[in-house]
Each structure stands twice: as structure tokens, then as C-alpha cells.
Design a protein around this motif. Structure first.
Motif, PDB file in Angstrom:
ATOM      1  N   LYS A  61     -64.765  -9.608 -75.356  1.00 21.44           N
ATOM      2  CA  LYS A  61     -65.519 -10.885 -75.833  1.00 21.44           C
ATOM      3  C   LYS A  61     -65.221 -11.391 -77.337  1.00 21.44           C
ATOM      4  O   LYS A  61     -65.404 -12.538 -77.727  1.00 21.44           O
ATOM      5  CB  LYS A  61     -66.742 -10.478 -75.703  1.00 21.44           C
ATOM      6  N   HIS A 189     -72.681   2.375 -79.341  1.00 15.12           N
ATOM      7  CA  HIS A 189     -71.943   1.260 -80.336  1.00 15.12           C
ATOM      8  C   HIS A 189     -72.840   1.266 -81.594  1.00 15.12           C
ATOM      9  O   HIS A 189     -74.152   1.123 -81.528  1.00 15.12           O
ATOM     10  CB  HIS A 189     -72.061   0.007 -79.837  1.00 15.12           C
ATOM     11  N   SER A 192     -72.376  -3.758 -84.914  1.00 16.68           N
ATOM     12  CA  SER A 192     -71.166  -4.591 -85.376  1.00 16.68           C
ATOM     13  C   SER A 192     -70.820  -4.703 -86.778  1.00 16.68           C
ATOM     14  O   SER A 192     -71.810  -5.104 -87.503  1.00 16.68           O
ATOM     15  CB  SER A 192     -71.099  -5.885 -84.488  1.00 16.68           C
ATOM     16  N   GLU A 268     -63.655   0.968 -78.921  1.00 17.45           N
ATOM     17  CA  GLU A 268     -63.557  -0.318 -78.277  1.00 17.45           C
ATOM     18  C   GLU A 268     -63.847  -1.383 -79.647  1.00 17.45           C
ATOM     19  O   GLU A 268     -64.903  -2.226 -79.626  1.00 17.45           O
ATOM     20  CB  GLU A 268     -65.164  -0.826 -77.505  1.00 17.45           C
ATOM     21  N   GLY A 270     -63.535  -4.748 -81.408  1.00 15.81           N
ATOM     22  CA  GLY A 270     -63.306  -6.061 -81.126  1.00 15.81           C
ATOM     23  C   GLY A 270     -63.054  -6.863 -82.317  1.00 15.81           C
ATOM     24  O   GLY A 270     -62.051  -7.559 -82.743  1.00 15.81           O
ATOM     25  N   ARG A 271     -64.089  -6.763 -83.162  1.00 17.77           N
ATOM     26  CA  ARG A 271     -64.184  -7.396 -84.701  1.00 17.77           C
ATOM     27  C   ARG A 271     -63.048  -7.157 -85.628  1.00 17.77           C
ATOM     28  O   ARG A 271     -62.214  -7.859 -86.064  1.00 17.77           O
ATOM     29  CB  ARG A 271     -65.406  -7.186 -85.259  1.00 17.77           C
ATOM     30  N   TYR A 371     -65.350 -13.591 -82.456  1.00 13.73           N
ATOM     31  CA  TYR A 371     -66.808 -14.135 -82.172  1.00 13.73           C
ATOM     32  C   TYR A 371     -67.045 -15.718 -82.773  1.00 13.73           C
ATOM     33  O   TYR A 371     -68.081 -15.780 -83.402  1.00 13.73           O
ATOM     34  CB  TYR A 371     -67.783 -13.241 -82.947  1.00 13.73           C
TER      35      TYR A 371
END
Ligand SMILES: *Cc1c(COP(=O)(O)O)cnc(C)c1O
Length: 392
Positions: A61, A189, A192, A268, A270-271, A371
Motif C-alpha cells: 500500500k 505494528h 508508522s 513489513e 512500507g514507508r 503514501y
């Protein structure tokens, strides 16, 4: 190359890379996002180097661009997939289902069945009702149990909505056994852009207690810890280095598991994988005051909350923003181009703009590889979704 007033530009991007991006974007219409795949490759390698014991599941994502996903496929990454649409994309790109997890706790039974039919055998869960769906639609699969975290210290918390309290997690592990699923591990998590690495410590303590409880009370050997995303990208608020995060996390794992670390440790990102790879190129539409004596001028850009910068909600993520021009600076309020008054980027945090900046000048919003495009709206006020290019 001059620095902006509030940050040394070289902390975010090298002059050589920035010049290449500017040259590449010269004939492109704004706003647009330019993605530099070399940075994603470097971020992947840095994560591998600093956390060699961890298997990487890229959180699609964050930036689902085909080129980004294909690069990570070739580098050997696995993928945290949230929807059947992401699954279809990854299958189209030739990624095998054993490199994927269905990592969304919120899923329809028919979508679980679709993942199962395509060969995915690793699922997250955080509720009895979801386990029930999994037992029917993904029989015998590996399940991992997501813990609730508070997201304290994170710029974009991801708390509350996901995960279960440890007391419920215990019930879920028991139920999974009863349902014929394989209780495989525990996930969390930490939030973020988590700037407090201590949040991994808190979570890992709970994880180790659950491992012990499952082994002693249930005779279930959990095998996996999924430590989520949360690793930082480079925004204005500084963070520790990835090496520092890695050192601390290793220590927390030693504290919780001594010499007996679980077989599989997953992250995991993402950012931290995609954030630094992107620059949004924008243009100043207007510079104006609301009253004759207003202190700060408003600077309206052609990109805003609906064009990909939704993470400026509550001014949570503070992107480094580079204006052309030199000389004395003024504090400004930054806003987007749409006819919605919530489309203001920064008002409490004032950004400094060179006095010489003019309507029509280009503005570069750094660290916008994660994002942004995937969040941009379609056709609000007729604005098309944020266009993106891979830097050539
Ligand atoms: C969004 C998400 C991630 C990625 O988090 P970052 O902080 O961007 O690294 C990882 N895991 C899950 C389950 C997510 O929903």
C-alpha cells in the motif's frame, strides 16, 4: 545548491540526484511525482544489511507502482498484501503466492477464499469472527495474531483499529487450533514513522510472554514474529538511524528470547522502503494575504491533501519542501488547490519561503515516495490523480 532555511538539503537528497530529478521533470506538467528506483534498491539493501535475520514483506500500500513492486520482486522481497486488487496486481507481475501474506485484519470471506484459491497460505487475524471466516475459506492455513499497540511516538499511529489485546490473543490462539488452522506467529505494528524504538521493546515483551504461554499451556509452538513496519523515512522531524533501530531491536529480541529466537522474523516496511524515493514537483498557483495586515502570506500549491498529501492531516507528516530562489525568507502558510477548506497543508507549522519566490515557480516536496500517489483522490474538483514517473 543552497540549503532551505529550515533544513540542510543534503540530509534528504544528494545534489546530483536532485539535479537529475529537476532536469527530468523540466518538461513535465505539475503536479507530478518522480520516483527514483535506485533509492528503493538502496533502502531494501540497507534493511537487509541491518536486519539480516528478518524476512522482508513489503507493505504494498505504501507505493504500489508496478515498477516499484517489480524491482522488489527481483530483489527477492516478499509482500504484505491488503486486498484482492493488490493480489491480482502481484500475480500479474509474476509474484508467487508463497511470497505473500494477507495482512489486512479486515477481510470479506469471499476475498479470503480468493486468496486461498490463488495459493496464499499466510493470514493475519485479530478476532474470533475473522478466524471463523478463515477456518471456512482458508482451511489449514497459517495464521498470525496481531496485537493491539498504542502507536505512541509515531507520527502516523495505526493504533486502535487493528489488533487484539493479549487476553483476546490467547483465546484466538486456542480457537485457531480448534478450527484446524495453524497458529503460526504473533504480529504487531508499532505505528508508522515510529520515532521511539522503545515501542518495539514493549510489544516484543508481550510477544515473548505469548510464545511462552502458548508453549507451556497449549503445547503450541509459535514460530514467527512479525514486527510490522514503522521504520522511518526522512522527514523534517529527525529520527535515529536504521542501524540504531536494528541494534535496539536485536537487544529486545535477546531480552525476550535469549538464544532461542523464533524461527522466522518478519518485517513489513512500507514507508522506510519507498518514502525517500519520491519527489513531488509542484507549482505555486498564488501567493496572497487574507487581510492587509495578516502576518503570514498564504502560498497555494497545485498539490494538496486530495492530490496525495493526505498525511499532512493534523500536520502529522512534515515533508521537507524546497523552494527555488534565494535571499531573505518569509514564513508562509501552505495550502492546496481544491475548493475544500480542509485542504491546508501547514498552518501551525510555518514553512520558510525565499522572498524572491514568485507565482509559477516550481516547488519540490521531498520524501513523498510513500503514501502519496496511492492516497490521491480521483477527480475531486476535476483534478486527476497524482501522476507519477519513474526517473530515467
Ligand atoms: C501499512 C502497514 C505496514 C507498513 O508500515 P510502514 O510504517 O509504512 O512501514 C506494515 N504492516 C501492515 C499490516 C500495514 O498495514
Amino acid at each position: 545548491m543552497k540549503d532551505q532555511y529550515h533544513f540542510p538539503l543534503e540530509n534528504f537528497i544528494t545534489k546530483e540526484r536532485f539535479d537529475r530529478i529537476k532536469a527530468f521533470a523540466k518538461d513535465k506538467e505539475t503536479p507530478c511525482l518522480i520516483i527514483d528506483l535506485d533509492i528503493i534498491r538502496k533502502n531494501y539493501e540497507d534493511l537487509r544489511k541491518n536486519l539480516p535475520f528478518a524476512k522482508i514483506f513489503y507493505a504494498v500500500k505504501a507505493n504500489p507502482d508496478d515498477a516499484v513492486v517489480s524491482l522488489l520482486r527481483d530483489l527477492g522481497s516478499n509482500f504484505d498484501v491488503a486486498t484482492r486488487y493488490e493480489l491480482d496486481q502481484l500475480l500479474r507481475l509474476g509474484i508467487s503466492p508463497d511470497r505473500m501474506s494477507f495482512g489486512n485484519t479486515i477481510k470479506k470471506e469471499k476475498d479470503i477464499a480468493y486468496f486461498y484459491e490463488k495459493g496464499v497460505r499466510l493470514y493475519v487475524t485479530d478476532s474470533i469472527t475473522d478466524l471463523d471466516k478463515l477456518s471456512r475459506a482458508a482451511p489449514g492455513s497459517k495464521v498470525f495474531f496481531r496485537l493491539l499497540t498504542e502507536g505512541l511516538g509515531a507520527d502516523w499511529p495505526l493504533s486502535k483499529k487493528f489488533g487484539s489485546h493479549p487476553d483476546l490473543a490467547r483465546q484466538l490462539i486456542k480457537t485457531a487450533v480448534r478450527f484446524g488452522l495453524e497458529p503460526y506467529g504473533i504480529s504487531f505494528h508499532p505505528g508508522s514513522q515510529q520515532r521511539d524504538v522503545g515501542q518495539w521493546s514493549t510489544a516484543l515483551t508481550t510477544v515473548s510472554q505469548l510464545f511462552t504461554w502458548a508453549r507451556d499451556d497449549l503445547k503450541v509452538n509459535l514460530k514467527m514474529i512479525n514486527m510490522g513496519g514503522g521504520f522511518p523515512a526522512n522527514y523534517i522531524e529527525p529520527t535515529d538511524s536504521l542501524a540504531q533501530y536494528a541494534d535496539d531491536i536485536k537487544r529486545f529480541l535477546d531480552n525476550g528470547f535469549k538464544n532461542d529466537w523464533p524461527e522466522e522474523i518478519i518485517i513489513e516496511p512500507g514507508r522506510s522502503m519507498a518514502g525517500d524515493s519520491g519527489v513531488i514537483v509542484s507549482e505555486i498557483i498564488n501567493i496572497a494575504k487574507k487581510s492587509v495586515h495578516e502576518r503570514y502570506p498564504w502560498v497555494f500549491l497545485d498539490v494538496g491533501k486530495f492530490g496525495g498529501l493526505i498525511e499532512t492531516l493534523d500536520e502529522a507528516i512534515k515533508y521537507p519542501i524546497y523552494f527555488e530562489g534565494e535571499g531573505p525568507a518569509v514564513d508562509v502558510i501552505l495550502a492546496g488547490p481544491t475548493c475544500d477548506s480542509m485542504d491546508i497543508l501547514y498552518e501551525k507549522t510555518t514553512y520558510m519561503m525565499p522572498e524572491s519566490a514568485r507565482i509559477g515557480d516550481r516547488v519540490y516536496i521531498l520524501t513523498t515516495g510513500a503514501y502519496t500517489q496511492s492516497y490521491s483522490s480521483i477527480y475531486f474538483n476535476g483534478f486527476p490523480p497524482l501522476k507519477s514517473y519513474i526517473l530515467k
